[in-house]
Design a protein around this motif. Structure first.
Motif, mmCIF file in Angstrom:
data_model
loop_
_atom_site.group_PDB
_atom_site.id
_atom_site.type_symbol
_atom_site.label_atom_id
_atom_site.label_comp_id
_atom_site.label_asym_id
_atom_site.label_seq_id
_atom_site.Cartn_x
_atom_site.Cartn_y
_atom_site.Cartn_z
ATOM 1 N N HIS A 87 0.790 -1.163 0.027
ATOM 2 C CA HIS A 87 -0.073 -0.091 0.026
ATOM 3 C C HIS A 87 0.935 1.340 0.011
ATOM 4 N N GLN A 88 1.939 1.303 0.669
ATOM 5 C CA GLN A 88 2.834 2.337 0.674
ATOM 6 C C GLN A 88 3.524 2.490 -0.781
ATOM 7 N N LYS A 89 3.763 1.479 -1.541
ATOM 8 C CA LYS A 89 4.305 1.587 -2.992
ATOM 9 C C LYS A 89 3.289 2.049 -3.756
ATOM 10 N N LEU A 90 1.777 1.830 -3.701
ATOM 11 C CA LEU A 90 0.608 2.315 -4.476
ATOM 12 C C LEU A 90 0.258 3.574 -4.279
ATOM 13 N N ALA A 91 0.878 4.206 -3.300
ATOM 14 C CA ALA A 91 0.414 5.805 -3.129
ATOM 15 C C ALA A 91 0.950 6.548 -4.343
ATOM 16 N N LEU A 92 -0.042 7.468 -4.552
ATOM 17 C CA LEU A 92 0.088 8.410 -5.826
ATOM 18 C C LEU A 92 0.462 9.822 -5.391
ATOM 19 N N THR A 93 0.123 9.859 -4.070
ATOM 20 C CA THR A 93 0.432 11.198 -3.553
ATOM 21 C C THR A 93 1.273 11.321 -2.117
ATOM 22 N N GLY A 94 1.866 12.206 -1.903
ATOM 23 C CA GLY A 94 2.573 12.055 -0.565
ATOM 24 C C GLY A 94 4.033 12.108 -1.193
ATOM 25 N N PRO A 95 4.895 12.092 -0.144
ATOM 26 C CA PRO A 95 6.436 12.175 -0.406
ATOM 27 C C PRO A 95 6.765 10.938 -1.496
ATOM 28 N N PRO A 96 7.302 10.971 -2.546
ATOM 29 C CA PRO A 96 7.825 10.288 -3.522
ATOM 30 C C PRO A 96 8.669 9.207 -3.016
ATOM 31 N N ASP A 97 9.679 9.666 -1.907
ATOM 32 C CA ASP A 97 10.450 8.823 -1.414
ATOM 33 C C ASP A 97 9.751 7.579 -0.402
ATOM 34 N N GLU A 98 8.643 7.888 0.198
ATOM 35 C CA GLU A 98 7.792 6.884 0.788
ATOM 36 C C GLU A 98 7.459 5.699 -0.223
ATOM 37 N N ALA A 99 6.827 6.105 -1.193
ATOM 38 C CA ALA A 99 6.418 5.082 -2.369
ATOM 39 C C ALA A 99 7.580 4.261 -2.553
ATOM 40 N N ARG A 100 8.558 4.903 -3.068
ATOM 41 C CA ARG A 100 9.872 4.206 -3.390
ATOM 42 C C ARG A 100 10.305 3.308 -2.443
ATOM 43 N N ALA A 101 10.317 3.857 -1.284
ATOM 44 C CA ALA A 101 10.830 3.015 0.071
ATOM 45 C C ALA A 101 10.031 1.592 0.068
ATOM 46 N N GLY A 102 8.900 1.976 -0.060
ATOM 47 C CA GLY A 102 7.797 0.563 -0.080
ATOM 48 C C GLY A 102 8.092 -0.358 -1.057
ATOM 49 N N HIS A 103 8.314 0.183 -2.364
ATOM 50 C CA HIS A 103 8.782 -0.511 -3.582
ATOM 51 C C HIS A 103 9.931 -1.332 -3.533
ATOM 52 N N ARG A 104 11.030 -0.618 -2.806
ATOM 53 C CA ARG A 104 12.586 -1.066 -2.624
ATOM 54 C C ARG A 104 12.395 -2.259 -1.149
ATOM 55 N N ALA A 105 11.475 -2.010 -0.216
ATOM 56 C CA ALA A 105 11.372 -3.034 0.675
ATOM 57 C C ALA A 105 10.745 -4.271 0.031
ATOM 58 N N LEU A 106 9.811 -4.127 -0.745
ATOM 59 C CA LEU A 106 9.084 -5.531 -1.516
ATOM 60 C C LEU A 106 10.366 -6.138 -2.339
ATOM 61 N N ARG A 107 10.960 -5.414 -3.135
ATOM 62 C CA ARG A 107 12.007 -5.658 -3.974
ATOM 63 C C ARG A 107 13.120 -6.792 -3.146
ATOM 64 N N GLU A 108 13.401 -6.059 -2.049
ATOM 65 C CA GLU A 108 14.444 -6.521 -1.318
ATOM 66 C C GLU A 108 14.116 -8.018 -0.607
ATOM 67 N N HIS A 109 12.907 -7.994 -0.330
ATOM 68 C CA HIS A 109 12.455 -9.029 0.452
ATOM 69 C C HIS A 109 12.278 -10.238 -0.606
ATOM 70 N N PHE A 110 11.641 -9.939 -1.943
ATOM 71 C CA PHE A 110 11.549 -11.009 -2.819
ATOM 72 C C PHE A 110 12.715 -11.569 -3.557
ATOM 73 N N THR A 111 13.616 -10.571 -3.406
ATOM 74 C CA THR A 111 15.259 -11.105 -3.929
ATOM 75 C C THR A 111 15.772 -11.902 -3.193
ATOM 76 N N THR A 112 15.603 -11.698 -1.636
ATOM 77 C CA THR A 112 16.353 -12.818 -0.830
ATOM 78 C C THR A 112 15.390 -13.906 -0.297
ATOM 79 N N LEU A 113 14.123 -13.738 -0.600
ATOM 80 C CA LEU A 113 13.350 -15.030 -0.296
ATOM 81 C C LEU A 113 13.772 -16.251 -1.137
ATOM 82 N N THR A 114 13.602 -17.304 -0.293
ATOM 83 C CA THR A 114 14.121 -18.745 -1.012
ATOM 84 C C THR A 114 12.802 -19.628 -0.923
ATOM 85 N N PRO A 115 11.842 -19.416 -1.697
ATOM 86 C CA PRO A 115 10.615 -20.231 -1.563
ATOM 87 C C PRO A 115 10.885 -21.595 -1.994
#
Length: 376
Positions: A156-184
């Motif tokens: 939901h942080q990533k999907l925000a269209l308004t507000g500080p862009p850094d917050e949306a980018r932070a949500g996206h990067r957190a998701l990317r880092e999580h799925f990069t390290t996940l070993t399903p």
């Protein structure tokens, strides 16, 4: 110039600016970034915007100094961030998990989860729609239970269209880092990991596709289900007429009448083209507004009337062309199973608060209401 996406005051507000459908030219709007774009609203114009090869998703990210939809746009090689042939290759890797037989096999576990969640819900968004969709999507992907709540917060942080862009980018990067390290060890993500080891996709592609599938699957379908239930409760005669046999028609009408997000993702014109009566020049942006296509009187009779008995016309809620939603069958299964369970258990369901008090989540790609308190 109008700003897009359009905002609503509350959950009873009609879709704004429906009068734009009467024009054969594409209105010019300002995107959240402040860059201008053409807005495709009519059914035929949205179809062209979604399928014309001269309009590129990839170029929206890969054009240095080009227009952006938001200030938080990041270049990611995901299903929604690439064009054919890369998109075709990525989609082919995901498609087996969404085959008709595999989705049909999910009907029983989805029904069982629906029954458990409907024992005594007080908020059909938080207690029902969100967990039903999240757990089904995560089970299909192979996302561990312990990760799911935090992943939703980042989504939901990533999907925000308004507000500080850094917050949306932070949500996206957190998701990317999580799925990069996940070993399903199971699910679609395990298949993507195997394809990565075999050289079928890069590490960046693997993480980007995983983020894309999780965010689109978990947030959008839950929002559609919640908004669909609200729509039925705001039309009591329609809810009273809802039977299990009418559920497929009700789902089609919900997807036509008021989907969770009223737009598709923007495309950059690689060459000049004509849409309707509008000449789009190379370097300009076109946004396909799926929800407005569902209100096009050229395609839908009495388009502003909500009618679950309407004869369905193929709609655009899941897109069109190369980017047609790979998980559409799963979304329909979830929506149909959920509505069948709700109406069977709660034939006299009603809102516990005035509909107008529910507000409306503006400033996000998946708008709608964030709660649905009910009594039964």
């Amino acid at each position: 110039m109008l700003r897009y996406p359009f905002e609503r005051a509350d959950s009873l507000s009609p879709m704004p600016h429906l009068d734009l459908l009467r024009h054969d030219t594409l209105p010019r709007v300002l995107m959240p970034s402040g860059d201008p774009a053409h807005l495709a609203l009519r059914h035929a114009d949205v179809v062209q915007a979604l399928s014309d090869g001269r309009l590129s998703r990839r170029a929206m990210f890969a054009t240095p100094g080009g227009p952006r939809f938001t200030g938080a746009d990041l270049d990611e090689p995901s299903l929604v961030g690439t064009d054919p042939p890369d998109h075709t290759r990525l989609r082919r890797l995901c498609a087996p998990a969404f085959r008709p037989d595999r989705i049909a096999a999910l009907r029983t576990p989805v029904q069982q989860l629906t029954d458990r969640l409907l024992v005594q819900p007080t908020d059909l968004h938080a207690d029902f729609a969100v967990p039903l969709v999240t757990h089904t999507v995560c089970d299909l992907l192979g996302v561990p239970h312990a990760d799911r709540d935090q992943l939703l917060v980042w989504a939901h942080q990533k999907l925000a269209l308004t507000g500080p862009p850094d917050e949306a980018r932070a949500g996206h990067r957190a998701l990317r880092e999580h799925f990069t390290t996940l070993t399903p060890d199971a699910g679609l993500l395990a298949g993507l990991a195997e394809a990565h080891r075999a050289g079928g996709l890069s590490g960046r592609e693997r993480a980007a596709v995983a983020v894309n599938l999780f965010v689109a699957g978990a947030t959008t379908t839950a929002a559609v289900l919640t908004n669909g239930l609200l729509c039925l409760l705001n039309h009591p005669a329609q809810y009273a007429a809802l039977t299990p046999a009418r559920v497929p028609g009700a789902v089609a009408e919900i997807l036509r009448y008021d989907v969770a997000g009223d737009m598709g993702l923007p495309r950059l014109a690689l060459a000049g083209l004509r849409i309707g009566a509008t000449e789009v020049r190379a370097g300009e942006v076109v946004i396909p507004a799926h929800a407005y296509a569902g209100r096009d009187p050229a395609v839908h009779r009495d388009p502003d009337v909500f009618d679950i008995a309407r004869r369905p016309v193929p709609g655009l809620a899941f897109g069109y062309g190369p980017h047609y939603c790979v998980g559409a069958r799963l979304a329909v299964l979830l929506l149909e199973t959920a509505l069948t369970g709700v109406v069977a258990r709660f034939p006299r369901l009603r809102l516990a608060v005035p509909a107008r008090s529910l507000g409306w989540r503006n400033g996000t790609l998946t708008g709608g209401v964030g709660r649905l308190p009910v009594v039964y």
